[in-house]
Design a protein around this motif. Structure first.
Motif, mmCIF file in Angstrom:
data_model
loop_
_atom_site.group_PDB
_atom_site.id
_atom_site.type_symbol
_atom_site.label_atom_id
_atom_site.label_comp_id
_atom_site.label_asym_id
_atom_site.label_seq_id
_atom_site.Cartn_x
_atom_site.Cartn_y
_atom_site.Cartn_z
ATOM 1 N N ALA A 50 0.611 -1.140 0.083
ATOM 2 C CA ALA A 50 -0.013 -0.137 0.016
ATOM 3 C C ALA A 50 0.841 1.353 0.021
ATOM 4 C CB ALA A 50 -0.876 0.082 1.388
ATOM 5 N N ALA A 51 2.273 1.246 0.331
ATOM 6 C CA ALA A 51 2.981 2.304 0.421
ATOM 7 C C ALA A 51 3.512 2.805 -0.892
ATOM 8 C CB ALA A 51 4.175 2.243 1.467
ATOM 9 N N PRO A 52 3.105 4.089 -1.541
ATOM 10 C CA PRO A 52 3.545 4.307 -2.809
ATOM 11 C C PRO A 52 5.028 4.428 -2.730
ATOM 12 C CG PRO A 52 1.646 5.753 -2.118
ATOM 13 C CD PRO A 52 2.248 4.823 -0.961
ATOM 14 N N ASP A 53 5.550 4.332 -3.993
ATOM 15 C CA ASP A 53 7.332 4.653 -4.263
ATOM 16 C C ASP A 53 7.656 6.045 -3.594
ATOM 17 O OD1 ASP A 53 7.258 2.054 -5.273
ATOM 18 O OD2 ASP A 53 7.290 2.776 -7.214
ATOM 19 N N PRO A 71 -13.309 -0.125 8.126
ATOM 20 C CA PRO A 71 -13.035 1.036 7.299
ATOM 21 C C PRO A 71 -11.481 1.055 6.672
ATOM 22 C CG PRO A 71 -13.152 1.734 9.776
ATOM 23 C CD PRO A 71 -13.705 0.316 9.654
ATOM 24 N N LEU A 72 -10.864 0.165 7.290
ATOM 25 C CA LEU A 72 -9.621 0.154 6.757
ATOM 26 C C LEU A 72 -9.515 -0.632 5.481
ATOM 27 C CD1 LEU A 72 -6.245 0.148 6.564
ATOM 28 C CD2 LEU A 72 -6.288 -1.796 8.454
ATOM 29 N N PHE A 73 -10.392 -1.854 5.726
ATOM 30 C CA PHE A 73 -10.335 -2.575 4.263
ATOM 31 C C PHE A 73 -11.167 -1.960 3.216
ATOM 32 C CE2 PHE A 73 -13.352 -5.448 2.206
ATOM 33 C CZ PHE A 73 -12.541 -6.348 1.498
ATOM 34 N N ARG A 74 -12.211 -1.227 3.731
ATOM 35 C CA ARG A 74 -12.750 -0.534 2.537
ATOM 36 C C ARG A 74 -12.086 0.712 1.820
ATOM 37 N NH1 ARG A 74 -18.393 0.826 6.247
ATOM 38 N NH2 ARG A 74 -19.349 -1.178 5.908
ATOM 39 N N ALA A 75 -11.262 1.152 2.867
ATOM 40 C CA ALA A 75 -10.336 2.232 2.009
ATOM 41 C C ALA A 75 -9.032 1.549 1.183
ATOM 42 C CB ALA A 75 -9.487 2.996 3.210
ATOM 43 N N LEU A 76 -8.848 0.276 1.656
ATOM 44 C CA LEU A 76 -7.803 -0.265 0.747
ATOM 45 C C LEU A 76 -8.449 -0.562 -0.570
ATOM 46 C CD1 LEU A 76 -5.528 -2.195 3.365
ATOM 47 C CD2 LEU A 76 -5.023 -0.399 1.863
ATOM 48 N N HIS A 77 -9.705 -1.474 -0.284
ATOM 49 C CA HIS A 77 -10.496 -1.894 -1.519
ATOM 50 C C HIS A 77 -10.569 -0.816 -2.533
ATOM 51 C CE1 HIS A 77 -12.908 -4.444 -3.866
ATOM 52 N NE2 HIS A 77 -13.959 -3.463 -3.718
ATOM 53 N N ARG A 78 -11.116 0.571 -1.882
ATOM 54 C CA ARG A 78 -11.380 1.700 -2.805
ATOM 55 C C ARG A 78 -10.058 2.099 -3.440
ATOM 56 N NH1 ARG A 78 -14.318 3.882 0.726
ATOM 57 N NH2 ARG A 78 -12.530 5.242 1.661
ATOM 58 N N THR A 79 -9.048 2.253 -2.872
ATOM 59 C CA THR A 79 -7.727 2.626 -3.515
ATOM 60 C C THR A 79 -7.358 1.631 -4.569
ATOM 61 O OG1 THR A 79 -7.145 3.734 -1.407
ATOM 62 C CG2 THR A 79 -5.508 2.898 -3.149
#
Length: 408
Positions: free
Chosen positions: A340-343, A396-404
């Motif tokens: 999840a962490a961008p370059d 909400p963490l799961f939802r945020a990751l799924h949305r991203t």
């Protein structure tokens, strides 16, 4: 997710596969050495209390925690802006100086100032090492495994430091321990000079990413909430459990026995749990969010169980029962950082999560008040409620990751 904009993404320089693995594992080994020699942190309270009393020691540890939060922010920013080498050399050199200053400080004002500086520098290698892992490892599984190993090295280092430091302090005194800590930090800085290359281009101006932009990622905000909840329970092993054992009239050797049980369980359970939860393929076997929720629940249940114990055996079982939660937490955080962490922002992502650990180290004073006000049932309820809050925040963490993920 705000960090998915093209102008916020930094290119990750390719590392030769044959050179990547030795660099990463050498850095992880260095992190283990720094943590195993982290006498300035582990024995700061004892050192201050020996000359100025318990209240002064509590103030010093609180200031250390405040400095810890600030130091993570600086280290994460320095890692992403100036590179891992610059961050490690700068922060580990400052850590060595602060350990040296602690060995020379005697007055309470001086010790309190040193405590802030010490907290600002001692844990600052984490963002740089995490960024090096993501830069040098090519697959998400390899990154997750290495990130997990970094957290394992930190846990193992804590155990080594506590056991070895108590013996050495008894025979040689605190000052020599602090000097040894300074030497190891300086050695880490020199190792970074040899291992890592200087970044050729540093982002600046309008294209530079700020912490405000990094924290615009909702998944990072939610995982920080879960981390605080989980680590409040994990920190309970070194803060709440001793209070309870003292209340039961158990000697310090009883706490040492409980810590040994925890250490043995960490060493025994980490390899099989890593294989089970991460797998051997090119993709993570399980969702980091699911692992994090389970790990947080285990930490809360294990510590709540510990609050109703009264014997060395009972506390030892409780400390060992925390270990699956600790390992699951480490694996989940490693999986999150690897995917999840961008370059170019790994340093600050790790800094935010590490700062959450620092925040989680502050509530034990409130737990002590709760113990006096409502006894063990109130403490168990507070810790269990904290863990439930962390588990709930995983949704909400799961939802945020799924949305991203769907936006990419």
């Amino acid at each position: 997710m705000a960090t998915t904009d093209a102008h916020l993404t930094l290119a990750r320089p390719a590392a030769p596969p044959q050179a990547a693995r030795p660099v990463v594992w050498t850095l992880i080994g260095a992190a283990l050495a720094v943590k195993a020699a982290g006498f300035a942190w582990d024995f700061l309270g004892y050192y201050v209390a020996s000359g100025h009393g318990v209240t002064a020691a509590g103030a010093a540890m609180t200031l250390f925690g405040i400095g810890w939060c600030a130091g993570q922010a600086v280290s994460g920013l320095l890692t992403d802006r100036a590179g891992q080498r610059t961050a490690l050399v700068t922060m580990m050199t400052l850590a060595a100086v602060s350990c040296l200053a602690l060995s020379l400080a005697h007055s309470l004002p001086a010790l309190l100032v040193v405590s802030v500086v010490l907290g600002s520098t001692m844990e600052t290698y984490r963002p740089a090492v995490s960024a090096a892992i993501n830069e040098h490892m090519t697959s998400s599984v390899a990154r997750a495994r290495a990130q997990t190993a970094l957290y394992w090295s930190i846990n193992a280092g804590i155990a080594i430091c506590g056991g070895l430091g108590g013996y050495l302090a008894h025979h040689y005194g605190y000052q020599k321990l602090f000097l040894a800590n300074a030497a190891i930090c300086l050695a880490f800085a020199l190792l970074a000079i040899r291992l890592l290359r200087t970044r050729s281009a540093v982002p600046s101006g309008p294209d530079a990413v700020t912490y405000r932009q990094v924290l615009a990622d909702p998944s990072l905000r939610w995982i920080a909430v879960v981390s605080v909840a989980a680590m409040v329970c994990a920190w309970g092993m070194v803060s709440v459990v001793p209070l309870l054992m003292i209340e039961d009239g158990l000697p310090p050797t009883a706490y040492g026995t409980a810590m040994i049980c925890n250490t043995v369980a960490v060493l025994a359970l980490t390899p099989p749990m890593t294989r089970l939860l991460i797998g051997r393929g090119e993709m993570l076997r399980h969702s980091p969010v699911a692992i994090l929720a389970i790990g947080t629940a285990i930490l809360g249940a294990g510590l709540a169980y510990g609050t109703v114990q009264h014997s060395t055996l009972g506390y030892s079982i409780a400390c060992a029962a925390l270990v699956p939660g600790e390992v699951a937490y480490s694996i989940a955080i490693g999986g999150y950082l690897s995917t999840a962490a961008p370059d170019g922002m790994v340093g600050r992502y790790q800094a935010v999560i590490s700062a959450s650990s620092a925040v989680a180290s502050l509530p034990p004073l409130g737990i002590a008040v709760a113990l006096n006000a409502g006894g063990r049932p109130l403490v168990a309820a507070l810790l269990g409620g904290c863990a439930l809050l962390g588990v709930a925040a995983c949704l909400p963490l799961f939802r945020a990751l799924h949305r991203t993920s769907s936006q990419r």
